[in-house]
Write an enzyme that holds these catalytic residues in place. Structure first.
Site, PDB file in Angstrom:
ATOM      1  N   ARG A 101       0.917  -1.303  -0.049  1.00 37.44           N
ATOM      2  CA  ARG A 101       0.041  -0.143  -0.156  1.00 37.44           C
ATOM      3  C   ARG A 101       0.926   1.266   0.141  1.00 37.44           C
ATOM      4  NH1 ARG A 101      -1.314   1.987   4.576  1.00 37.44           N
ATOM      5  NH2 ARG A 101      -2.198  -0.157   5.588  1.00 37.44           N
TER       6      ARG A 101
ATOM      7  N   TYR B 135     -16.890  16.459 -16.155  1.00 37.95           N
ATOM      8  CA  TYR B 135     -17.099  15.122 -16.210  1.00 37.95           C
ATOM      9  C   TYR B 135     -18.045  14.685 -15.094  1.00 37.95           C
ATOM     10  CZ  TYR B 135     -16.447   9.922 -15.633  1.00 37.95           C
ATOM     11  OH  TYR B 135     -16.637   8.753 -15.192  1.00 37.95           O
TER      12      TYR B 135
ATOM     13  N   ASP C 218      -7.702  18.605 -15.260  1.00 39.55           N
ATOM     14  CA  ASP C 218      -8.110  17.083 -15.719  1.00 39.55           C
ATOM     15  C   ASP C 218      -7.596  17.076 -17.134  1.00 39.55           C
ATOM     16  OD1 ASP C 218      -9.078  14.554 -16.745  1.00 39.55           O
ATOM     17  OD2 ASP C 218     -10.822  14.890 -15.313  1.00 39.55           O
TER      18      ASP C 218
ATOM     19  N   LYS D 167      -8.451   5.868 -19.374  1.00 35.36           N
ATOM     20  CA  LYS D 167      -8.761   6.172 -20.859  1.00 35.36           C
ATOM     21  C   LYS D 167      -7.488   6.121 -21.650  1.00 35.36           C
ATOM     22  CE  LYS D 167     -12.539   6.991 -18.618  1.00 35.36           C
ATOM     23  NZ  LYS D 167     -13.071   8.035 -17.920  1.00 35.36           N
TER      24      LYS D 167
END
Ligand SMILES: *Cc1c(COP(=O)(O)O)cnc(C)c1O
Length: 388
Positions: free
Chosen positions: A53, A110, A183, A208
């Site tokens: 982690r 978005y 973004d 994406k």
């Protein structure tokens, strides 16, 4: 800064953070599918890793590569990988936002970003004002002195492909003592590097274009300032918003071909725009590369090319737009974007359904395309038939 900063984009995509494995010479970073690491005596870490982690070598390779792509030559810039784009966004909001603080966000953000602001950050105490970020007077007016910590921009936007001026927004943010977050999912670092234009943090859904093959969900942040990067890394570990090694490896693998894929996405999108612009059933085409598009000049200045996303409005309203989405064969009906395969969707009822009734609602005759890298003649024939 990495030792690859003096090389071109595609060289960095293939080599930054990806030195041959010192033990075996493997030319690709292995998938370190491991949760913990043996210590040579208490606290004696061999490679700096103690628990996955907190850090994992496959993830580190991806993070170094992300920084090399978004921030070449920016000393101290830090790349961080996340389990999803929204996990990256949430981590960022916890660090640059705070209860009682305020954010300015684009009025066609978005849908998932808007939901995060409205339903998660707002109850936590971070207020926000959606504005048209192309209207700089409106942005200045929305800023609450002493309270506004960030401006959140997306460019081009999803799904209306609005282009905002990154350098101008960075100046406005900095005058107000706020940070500019961009973004960069739709453009990818190949087409646009917001940090070089003055932005402070870049956000990605690596799901994406960076991943590029519709086979992984992931996110990223790249911070210009090392101290902010350190606080983000601290939160990522404390909140556990990190990706696993296999997903990190898939994104890294996708990144190697980002440049060649984007060139083809852009070329195919241009051909699709030509077809749609001359089609009697299409009332409007939204693409930053059209000379008449509202954001054309800014896009031409701050982007290398105009990207693979195209939206258009269909004569006949919502029902006709939905029908077109159901009549394609090569364009797959589905959410998401940025993969090698072409996708078609109806934002009003799919990706942006959660924005209905909000300031971010989209026109219901709108169809969004993620233009893939298939043979362009097949894409054109498919759309022509679906519109007939
Ligand atoms: C998909 C997307 C996100 C969210 O990313 P996930 O990986 O789905 O969490 C954020 N911003 C934009 C522009 C996107 O397209």
């Amino acid at each position: 800064m990495t030792q690859w900063d003096d090389t071109g984009f595609e060289t960095r995509a293939i080599h930054a953070g990806q030195e041959p494995d010192p033990l075996t010479g493997a030319v690709v970073p292995p998938v370190y599918q491991v949760s913990t690491y043996a210590q040579d005596g208490v606290g004696g870490l061999r490679g700096g890793y103690e628990y996955s982690r907190s850090g994992n070598p496959t993830r580190t390779a991806l993070e170094e590569c992300l920084a090399a792509l978004e921030a070449p030559g920016i000393d101290g810039a830090r790349g961080l990988a996340f389990a999803s784009g929204l996990a990256a966004e949430d981590t960022l909001l916890r660090v640059v936002g705070a209860p009682g603080a305020h954010a300015v966000i684009g009025n066609d953000a978005y849908g998932g970003t808007y939901r995060l602001f409205a339903r998660v950050a707002e109850p936590w105490g971070l207020a926000h004002t959606p504005v048209d970020l192309t209207d700089h007077d409106a942005v200045r007016a929305a800023i609450e002195p002493g309270r506004t910590r960030l401006i959140w921009a997306e460019t081009p936007t999803n799904p209306l492909l609005t282009v905002v001026d990154i350098a101008a927004l960075a100046d406005i943010a900095h005058e107000a003592g706020a940070v500019l977050v961009v973004d960069n999912t739709f453009a990818s670092p190949y087409l646009q590097q917001p940090l070089s234009l003055g932005a402070d943090v870049v956000v990605h859904s690596t799901t994406k274009y960076l991943g590029g093959h519709s086979d992984v969900v992931g996110g990223a942040l790249v911070a210009r300032d090392g101290e902010l990067g350190e606080r983000l890394a601290y939160h990522a570990n404390a909140m556990g918003s990190v990706p696993g090694p296999w997903d990190s490896w898939l994104v890294l693998r996708g990144i190697k071909t980002l440049g060649v894929r984007m060139d083809r996405h852009c070329a195919n999108a241009r051909a699709v725009v030509d077809l749609l612009s001359n089609h009697a059933r299409v009332t409007q085409v939204l693409y930053p590369g059209i000379a008449g598009h509202r954001g054309y000049e800014v896009a031409a200045r701050q982007m290398r090319d105009f990207g693979g996303m195209v939206s258009f409005r269909v004569a006949g309203g919502a029902d006709e737009a939905v029908a077109v989405c159901g009549r394609t064969r090569v364009f797959t009906l589905g959410e998401s974007l940025g993969g090698v395969e072409s996708l078609i969707e109806h934002p009003g009822r799919m990706t942006h359904a959660s924005a209905a009734g909000s300031p971010l609602e989209v026109p219901d005759d709108l169809v969004r395309l993620s233009v893939g890298i298939e043979s362009v003649e097949d894409l054109l024939a498919d759309l022509d038939k679906a519109l007939a």
